[in-house]
Design an enzyme around this catalytic site. Structure first.
Site: not given
Ligand SMILES: *Cc1c(COP(=O)(O)O)cnc(C)c1O
Length: 360
Positions: A102, A172, A196
């Site tokens: 990511w 993030d 998540k």
């Molecule tokens: C799932 C995830 C993303 C991407 O998320 P989307 O909502 O599918 O764009 C980005 N960063 C992390 C750490 C993730 O777990």
């Protein structure tokens, strides 16, 4: 009806109590004679739901008043572009830490709108540990430093918050927001896709310090400008109303559990149970250094890798769903977000013990 044990990495488990409440009021929300999904986002009813969700979220993370909370769309992936567009001037340098899939995707996208410096990386140690603070070579004139606190695919997690002096820190937290206590004031911006550890897909939450708003690059589309969303209280256009409402129910549920501090203890216990069985056998393994192991995403392999397909088949049959590792990683991965109960983890642990007994 039987709800199975769901270890999906995302979209992920949502607390059963939340789904029951949503079901009970799906056709007729609060005796209004219609569903929350069918209401104007500008109605006083929906605005009430939206404000309550924001206020509970602020309580859960103890968010200071000089931070805006934005309820956005486009997923965490859209943030990869929005961050340089909003926080870096055209051609300005931005700094990134690279620890896995990511954070790497964030780097690729940021290169389109800023001069990216990768100031530290885990690549030379196979992404098994995060760079130490002393390895982060930050120049004072970068627009911000970006990192991913928890790499969802690799199961690699920071055990410290990078110190950046006056450089805003952007994180993030898609897969570990609300899993443990944080000090929001250490960050310029925190963001997370909801699917998540918050609620349904379609919503992305961003927490931004107010002084970082209002200097987007001139090419920034209006809907990508944080300031536009901040001024309109995330209702510049139609927000994802159902996802916002359902996330609000999850925030209420989390407060009932005792908040982030209480769930953190449960999360640590859940993760320990899994890592204990992985480490305690010569049958399973996880190579991440102990201090950087994720408490949300637990990847593991079987030494005799031929058995992994059997493991996945039998675990699914036993009602333990979505244990297959990310396609880029292979093996297994148990995502054990807040909504995954300790009972589910216990069921997985006992399945793993039985499987080892039979095939080890
Ligand atoms: C799932 C995830 C993303 C991407 O998320 P989307 O909502 O599918 O764009 C980005 N960063 C992390 C750490 C993730 O777990």
């Amino acid at each position: 009806m039987i709800r199975k044990h769901n270890f999906s990495a995302g979209p992920a488990a949502i607390p059963g109590q939340v789904l029951e409440k949503a079901q009970a009021e799906l056709l007729d929300w609060n005796q209004q004679g219609l569903s929350i999904m069918e209401m104007s986002h500008r109605s006083k009813e929906f605005v009430g739901v939206a404000r309550k969700a924001e206020s509970d979220f602020r309580t859960l993370l103890d968010i200071p008043n000089n931070y805006k909370v934005l309820f956005l769309q486009g997923g965490a992936t859209s943030q990869f572009g929005m961050i340089p567009l909003n926080l870096a001037a055209a051609g300005q340098k931005s700094a990134y830490i690279e620890t896995g899939m990511w954070s790497s995707k964030a780097i690729v996208e940021a290169r389109r709108y800023s001069k990216v410096q990768v100031v530290a990386s885990s690549s030379h140690r196979d992404y098994l540990s995060v760079p130490a603070q002393s390895e982060i070579n930050l120049e004072a004139d970068v627009a911000y430093l970006h990192y991913a606190s928890n790499e969802t695919v690799g199961g690699l997690s920071f055990d410290y918050v990078p110190q950046t002096g006056n450089v805003p820190l952007v994180v993030d937290m898609s897969s570990d927001i609300l899993s443990k206590r944080i000090d929001v004031s250490q960050f310029g911006m925190i963001y997370a896709g909801a699917q998540k550890n918050i609620g349904p897909a379609g919503l992305t939450v961003a927490i931004i310090r107010e002084d970082l708003l209002g200097s987007a690059q001139s090419i920034t589309p209006k809907m990508y400008d944080y300031q536009v969303h901040a001024q309109a209280e995330s209702m510049s256009n139609t927000p994802p109303t159902f996802a916002w409402y359902l996330s609000g129910l999850v925030f209420e549920w989390l407060l009932q559990q005792g908040g982030v501090e209480a769930i953190e203890k449960v999360n640590l216990r859940k993760a320990q149970k899994l890592y204990q069985i992985i480490d305690g056998s010569g049958f399973y393994y996880n190579k991440i250094v102990t201090a950087n192991r994720s408490i949300m995403n637990v990847p593991f392999n079987i030494v005799d890798s031929v058995l992994e397909a059997k493991f996945l088949q039998l675990s699914t049959e036993a009602g333990l769903l979505n244990l297959k590792g990310h396609k880029a990683a292979g093996g297994m991965r148990a995502s054990i977000y807040n909504a995954v109960s300790e009972d589910s983890v216990d069921a997985l642990v006992s399945f793993m013990q039985d499987f080892e007994h039979r095939y080890g």
